[in-house]
Design an enzyme around this catalytic site. Sequence first.
Site, PDB file in Angstrom:
ATOM      1  N   LYS A  57     102.360  79.579 148.880  1.00 21.96           N
ATOM      2  CA  LYS A  57     101.120  78.923 148.458  1.00 21.96           C
ATOM      3  C   LYS A  57     101.228  77.413 148.302  1.00 21.96           C
ATOM      4  O   LYS A  57     100.397  76.771 147.657  1.00 21.96           O
ATOM      5  CB  LYS A  57     100.536  79.532 147.167  1.00 21.96           C
ATOM      6  CG  LYS A  57     100.415  81.023 147.147  1.00 21.96           C
ATOM      7  CD  LYS A  57      99.925  81.619 148.440  1.00 21.96           C
ATOM      8  CE  LYS A  57      98.452  81.438 148.684  1.00 21.96           C
ATOM      9  NZ  LYS A  57      98.089  82.008 150.024  1.00 21.96           N
ATOM     10  N   HIS A 118     109.926  81.709 153.499  1.00 23.82           N
ATOM     11  CA  HIS A 118     109.812  81.269 152.102  1.00 23.82           C
ATOM     12  C   HIS A 118     111.174  81.370 151.403  1.00 23.82           C
ATOM     13  O   HIS A 118     111.248  81.286 150.177  1.00 23.82           O
ATOM     14  CB  HIS A 118     108.828  82.165 151.335  1.00 23.82           C
ATOM     15  CG  HIS A 118     107.393  82.013 151.745  1.00 23.82           C
ATOM     16  ND1 HIS A 118     106.804  80.791 151.952  1.00 23.82           N
ATOM     17  CD2 HIS A 118     106.405  82.937 151.956  1.00 23.82           C
ATOM     18  CE1 HIS A 118     105.537  80.972 152.288  1.00 23.82           C
ATOM     19  NE2 HIS A 118     105.271  82.260 152.300  1.00 23.82           N
ATOM     20  N   SER A 148      97.227  79.081 142.684  1.00 23.48           N
ATOM     21  CA  SER A 148      96.991  79.596 144.031  1.00 23.48           C
ATOM     22  C   SER A 148      97.711  80.935 144.232  1.00 23.48           C
ATOM     23  O   SER A 148      97.163  81.880 144.822  1.00 23.48           O
ATOM     24  CB  SER A 148      97.462  78.563 145.065  1.00 23.48           C
ATOM     25  OG  SER A 148      97.195  79.012 146.366  1.00 23.48           O
TER      26      SER A 148
HETATM   27  P1  A3P Z   1      94.390  77.268 147.164  1.00 23.26           P
HETATM   28  O1  A3P Z   1      94.598  78.684 146.811  1.00 23.26           O
HETATM   29  O2  A3P Z   1      94.710  76.347 146.015  1.00 23.26           O
HETATM   30  O3  A3P Z   1      93.061  76.971 147.750  1.00 23.26           O
HETATM   31  P2  A3P Z   1      99.987  78.933 151.962  1.00 23.26           P
HETATM   32  O4  A3P Z   1      99.516  78.642 153.336  1.00 23.26           O
HETATM   33  O5  A3P Z   1     101.337  78.387 151.638  1.00 23.26           O
HETATM   34  O6  A3P Z   1      99.813  80.374 151.605  1.00 23.26           O
HETATM   35  O7  A3P Z   1      99.045  78.085 150.964  1.00 23.26           O
HETATM   36  C1  A3P Z   1      97.697  78.425 150.770  1.00 23.26           C
HETATM   37  C2  A3P Z   1      97.077  77.310 149.978  1.00 23.26           C
HETATM   38  O8  A3P Z   1      96.932  76.146 150.810  1.00 23.26           O
HETATM   39  C3  A3P Z   1      95.672  77.653 149.484  1.00 23.26           C
HETATM   40  O9  A3P Z   1      95.475  76.894 148.293  1.00 23.26           O
HETATM   41  C4  A3P Z   1      94.838  77.130 150.639  1.00 23.26           C
HETATM   42  O10 A3P Z   1      93.481  76.933 150.333  1.00 23.26           O
HETATM   43  C5  A3P Z   1      95.559  75.806 150.896  1.00 23.26           C
HETATM   44  N1  A3P Z   1      95.254  75.242 152.206  1.00 23.26           N
HETATM   45  C6  A3P Z   1      95.311  75.850 153.402  1.00 23.26           C
HETATM   46  N2  A3P Z   1      94.898  75.030 154.383  1.00 23.26           N
HETATM   47  C7  A3P Z   1      94.594  73.858 153.788  1.00 23.26           C
HETATM   48  C8  A3P Z   1      94.091  72.596 154.266  1.00 23.26           C
HETATM   49  N3  A3P Z   1      93.824  72.409 155.545  1.00 23.26           N
HETATM   50  N4  A3P Z   1      93.879  71.618 153.364  1.00 23.26           N
HETATM   51  C9  A3P Z   1      94.142  71.822 152.055  1.00 23.26           C
HETATM   52  N5  A3P Z   1      94.600  72.971 151.536  1.00 23.26           N
HETATM   53  C10 A3P Z   1      94.823  73.985 152.394  1.00 23.26           C
END
Ligand code: A3P
Length: 305
Positions: A57, A118, A148
Amino acid sequence: MMDLKSVMEILFLKFVKRFKMVELEGVPLIKDTVEQWDAIWNFKARPDDLLICTYPKAGTTWVQEIVDMVQQGGDLQKCARAPIYERMPFLEMCPPKPIRTGFEEAEAMPSPRTLKSHLPVHLLPRSFWEQNCKIIYVARNAKDNAVSYFHYHRMNKLLPEPGNWDEFLENFIAGKVAWGSWFDHVQHWWEAKDRHPILYLFYEDMKEDPAREIQKVAQFLGIELTEPVLNRIVQHTQFDSMKTNPMVNYTTLPPAVLDHNISPFMRKGIVGDWKELFTEAQRKRLDDACARLLAGSGLTFRAQL
Ligand code: A3P
């Protein structure tokens, strides 16, 4: 012929409840991953592999799409060739058979490969170090990362039940969540960058100035971006574009696995959302833990812009 999504839906509904967690060298991991550990640990990285590694996340998918866009010279069609989890195998993910594991997907892939993991530093297969592979690491401030991860546990039907926010936060601080302690993860990767080609990025920097951070990625990969290509990558990888892009928003997985009605995978994508959920006492508790556990590391985070 059934499509992959339907096959997965049936498999997951029939065989998989929630993943069980098992500790491996002090790190809770999905039981199926631990059962395949010999194969993962002996994974043969190739010198031209690129690894994207994060604590869950922290912005993994975001940087994955940025990397693919950089590698494809900003070609939107090429980046839409498959969902992100097919373009970049998730090394230690072991879904039920007959779906291939992440390392099997990687083994079948021609070079150059970009892989996702991860894993904490001490559990990364040795061949990545031996082959001197380039690694991009993304870190996100603990408070937003925890929030998140909490929402992700609510919507991902394979992860353990998160309990209420207070319970989840305690587990997060104690490192009793999948992939273990956030503190150890961000810190050990921070130290590893001094002895290995690692580009260490921060989610908050990417939000603040995406063009600057995308340029860092391109430079690290030895790729030059023209101004129009850079602008296209900035546009294509901004949150609102990724939220509606099925190749990155994980809506191609069955709802039995990820239930976007509970909380979308592309949820908010901002810095400072933690303020919606943290009580003052919880904020102090996590800030104190950061001060204590990251002391002397030289690693600092911004939790608002
Ligand atoms: P939130 O839950 O705070 O919205 P991962 O890809 O490591 O699983 O992380 C997911 C997190 O990154 C989520 O955060 C998601 O919304 C955010 N995220 C994904 N794409 C993004 C982007 N283009 N810009 C900003 N945040 C992004």
